[in-house]
Design a protein around this motif. Structure first.
Motif, PDB file in Angstrom:
ATOM      1  N   GLY A 270       0.826  -1.210   0.000  1.00  0.00           N
ATOM      2  CA  GLY A 270       0.000   0.000   0.000  1.00  0.00           C
ATOM      3  C   GLY A 270       0.861   1.261   0.000  1.00  0.00           C
ATOM      4  O   GLY A 270       0.547   2.250  -0.681  1.00  0.00           O
ATOM      5  N   GLN A 271       1.952   1.212   0.758  1.00  0.00           N
ATOM      6  CA  GLN A 271       2.870   2.369   0.786  1.00  0.00           C
ATOM      7  C   GLN A 271       3.543   2.546  -0.571  1.00  0.00           C
ATOM      8  O   GLN A 271       3.706   3.665  -1.045  1.00  0.00           O
ATOM      9  N   LYS A 272       3.922   1.428  -1.203  1.00  0.00           N
ATOM     10  CA  LYS A 272       4.545   1.521  -2.536  1.00  0.00           C
ATOM     11  C   LYS A 272       3.574   2.132  -3.540  1.00  0.00           C
ATOM     12  O   LYS A 272       3.965   2.937  -4.382  1.00  0.00           O
ATOM     13  N   GLN A 273       2.319   1.747  -3.442  1.00  0.00           N
ATOM     14  CA  GLN A 273       1.358   2.290  -4.394  1.00  0.00           C
ATOM     15  C   GLN A 273       1.125   3.781  -4.126  1.00  0.00           C
ATOM     16  O   GLN A 273       0.990   4.567  -5.059  1.00  0.00           O
ATOM     17  N   ARG A 274       1.118   4.179  -2.858  1.00  0.00           N
ATOM     18  CA  ARG A 274       0.978   5.615  -2.565  1.00  0.00           C
ATOM     19  C   ARG A 274       2.202   6.374  -3.081  1.00  0.00           C
ATOM     20  O   ARG A 274       2.087   7.494  -3.592  1.00  0.00           O
TER      21      ARG A 274
ATOM     22  N   ALA B  88      -3.499  -5.615  -6.578  1.00  0.00           N
ATOM     23  CA  ALA B  88      -2.391  -6.445  -6.103  1.00  0.00           C
ATOM     24  C   ALA B  88      -2.142  -6.259  -4.596  1.00  0.00           C
ATOM     25  O   ALA B  88      -1.171  -6.778  -4.073  1.00  0.00           O
ATOM     26  N   LEU B  89      -3.023  -5.520  -3.938  1.00  0.00           N
ATOM     27  CA  LEU B  89      -2.775  -5.196  -2.530  1.00  0.00           C
ATOM     28  C   LEU B  89      -3.489  -6.157  -1.591  1.00  0.00           C
ATOM     29  O   LEU B  89      -4.568  -6.670  -1.907  1.00  0.00           O
TER      30      LEU B  89
ATOM     31  N   GLU C 251      -6.202  -5.109   3.601  1.00  0.00           N
ATOM     32  CA  GLU C 251      -6.132  -4.017   4.579  1.00  0.00           C
ATOM     33  C   GLU C 251      -5.410  -2.777   4.029  1.00  0.00           C
ATOM     34  O   GLU C 251      -5.419  -1.721   4.648  1.00  0.00           O
ATOM     35  N   MET C 252      -4.788  -2.940   2.859  1.00  0.00           N
ATOM     36  CA  MET C 252      -4.056  -1.818   2.252  1.00  0.00           C
ATOM     37  C   MET C 252      -4.919  -1.031   1.269  1.00  0.00           C
ATOM     38  O   MET C 252      -4.549   0.057   0.838  1.00  0.00           O
ATOM     39  N   VAL C 253      -6.030  -1.618   0.877  1.00  0.00           N
ATOM     40  CA  VAL C 253      -6.826  -1.060  -0.217  1.00  0.00           C
ATOM     41  C   VAL C 253      -7.388   0.312   0.130  1.00  0.00           C
ATOM     42  O   VAL C 253      -7.295   1.261  -0.640  1.00  0.00           O
ATOM     43  N   LYS C 254      -7.907   0.406   1.347  1.00  0.00           N
ATOM     44  CA  LYS C 254      -8.615   1.622   1.734  1.00  0.00           C
ATOM     45  C   LYS C 254      -7.714   2.860   1.673  1.00  0.00           C
ATOM     46  O   LYS C 254      -8.119   3.896   1.137  1.00  0.00           O
TER      47      LYS C 254
ATOM     48  N   THR D 252     -11.293  -0.291 -12.310  1.00  0.00           N
ATOM     49  CA  THR D 252     -11.343  -0.793 -10.941  1.00  0.00           C
ATOM     50  C   THR D 252     -12.370  -1.899 -10.757  1.00  0.00           C
ATOM     51  O   THR D 252     -13.365  -1.970 -11.478  1.00  0.00           O
ATOM     52  N   HIS D 253     -12.054  -2.767  -9.811  1.00  0.00           N
ATOM     53  CA  HIS D 253     -13.027  -3.774  -9.378  1.00  0.00           C
ATOM     54  C   HIS D 253     -13.657  -3.368  -8.056  1.00  0.00           C
ATOM     55  O   HIS D 253     -14.443  -4.115  -7.480  1.00  0.00           O
ATOM     56  N   GLU D 254     -13.275  -2.190  -7.556  1.00  0.00           N
ATOM     57  CA  GLU D 254     -13.838  -1.707  -6.288  1.00  0.00           C
ATOM     58  C   GLU D 254     -15.143  -0.979  -6.587  1.00  0.00           C
ATOM     59  O   GLU D 254     -15.154   0.217  -6.871  1.00  0.00           O
ATOM     60  N   MET D 255     -16.230  -1.728  -6.545  1.00  0.00           N
ATOM     61  CA  MET D 255     -17.510  -1.151  -6.959  1.00  0.00           C
ATOM     62  C   MET D 255     -17.965  -0.044  -6.005  1.00  0.00           C
ATOM     63  O   MET D 255     -18.592   0.918  -6.424  1.00  0.00           O
TER      64      MET D 255
END
Ligand code: ADP
Ligand code: MG
Length: 244
Positions: free
Chosen positions: A144-148, A170-171, A174-177, A197-200
């Protein structure tokens, strides 16, 4: 209506005999947040990659800030600097520190003085809660930190639009939010965002518009309410019944 930032006209993309994009027409306005949903293999990533010419369109136009970047003889580097891209797998340089990851491209490509680039990088790191990691190497960061960090790297180039291809897929859950919150904050600040996104929940809450893609075509589009509450196309209805 706000300014047209990207106008896509009759975009086709083939890989050999495989026709992946079968005629996409789409206008993205400045400040819009557009979510692209749809089944795997429907051409979502290919569409996004065509928008910054990571894939060369087979035919059609992509008019970005008034210039057809799909035309021959366009200096794509000039335009690409204005298009940030966030991938599923975080594109950070492993051999550079967090701070260097952010400053290297502005220093090299925008000729930003180092001190100024660093000052701005630290401001950006504060916004995503990574200020204390500035001297670490990416291997010390969570996914999650890498993606940020990848998002901040893109922002440091002052893009006019950010394209995100499944940035949270790929997270660990708990990192998604945290990553979605950063993207949402950008949206609130007026950044133009196109996100696969798949985050509906995210698509429903944050988008101005939702595109449903299937088989290389935008089968249906509308407001989140249109798509999630009153879908019309049987394919959309079937897809949503499988993911919601
Ligand atoms: P999505 O992101 O919706 O899952 P993609 O755009 O990745 O879909 O892929 C759409 C189709 O294009 C798939 O059948 C995929 O195998 C194919 N495809 C994507 N990239 C390439 C490539 N570089 N070469 C050949 N086929 C590809
Ligand atoms: Mg994809």
């Amino acid at each position: 209506m706000t300014k047209e930032l990207i106008v896509v006209k009759d975009l086709h993309k083939n890989f050999g005999d495989l026709e992946v994009l079968k005629g996409i027409d789409q206008t993205i306005h400045q400040g819009e947040v557009v979510s692209i949903i749809g089944p795997s293999g429907s051409g979502k990533s290919t569409f996004l990659r065509c928008l910054n010419l990571l894939e060369k369109p087979t035919s059609g136009q992509i008019i970005f800030e008034g210039v057809d970047i799909a035309a021959e003889n366009v200096d794509i580097d000039t335009h690409r600097k204005k298009i940030g891209m966030i991938f599923q797998h975080f594109n950070v340089f492993p051999h550079l520190t967090v701070l260097e990851n952010i400053t290297i491209t502005p220093i090299l490509e925008l000729k930003t003085p180092k001190a100024e680039a660093e000052k701005e990088a630290i401001e950006l790191l504060k916004k995503v809660g990574l200020e204390d990691k500035k001297d670490e190497y990416p291997r010390k960061l969570s996914g999650g930190q890498k993606q940020r960090l990848a998002i901040v790297r893109a922002l440091a180039m002052h893009p006019d639009v950010i394209l995100c291809d499944e940035p949270t897929s790929a997270l660990d859950p708990e990192m998604v939010k945290g990553v979605l919150e950063v993207i949402k904050e950008l949206a609130n600040q007026g950044m133009t965002i196109v996100i696969v996104t798949h985050e509906m929940g995210f698509a429903r809450e944050t988008s101005d518009r939702v595109l449903f893609m299937d088989e290389g075509i935008i089968q249906e589009q509308g407001t989140p309410e249109d798509i999630f509450e009153h879908p019309q196309n049987p394919r959309t209805i079937k897809f949503l019944s499988q993911v919601l």
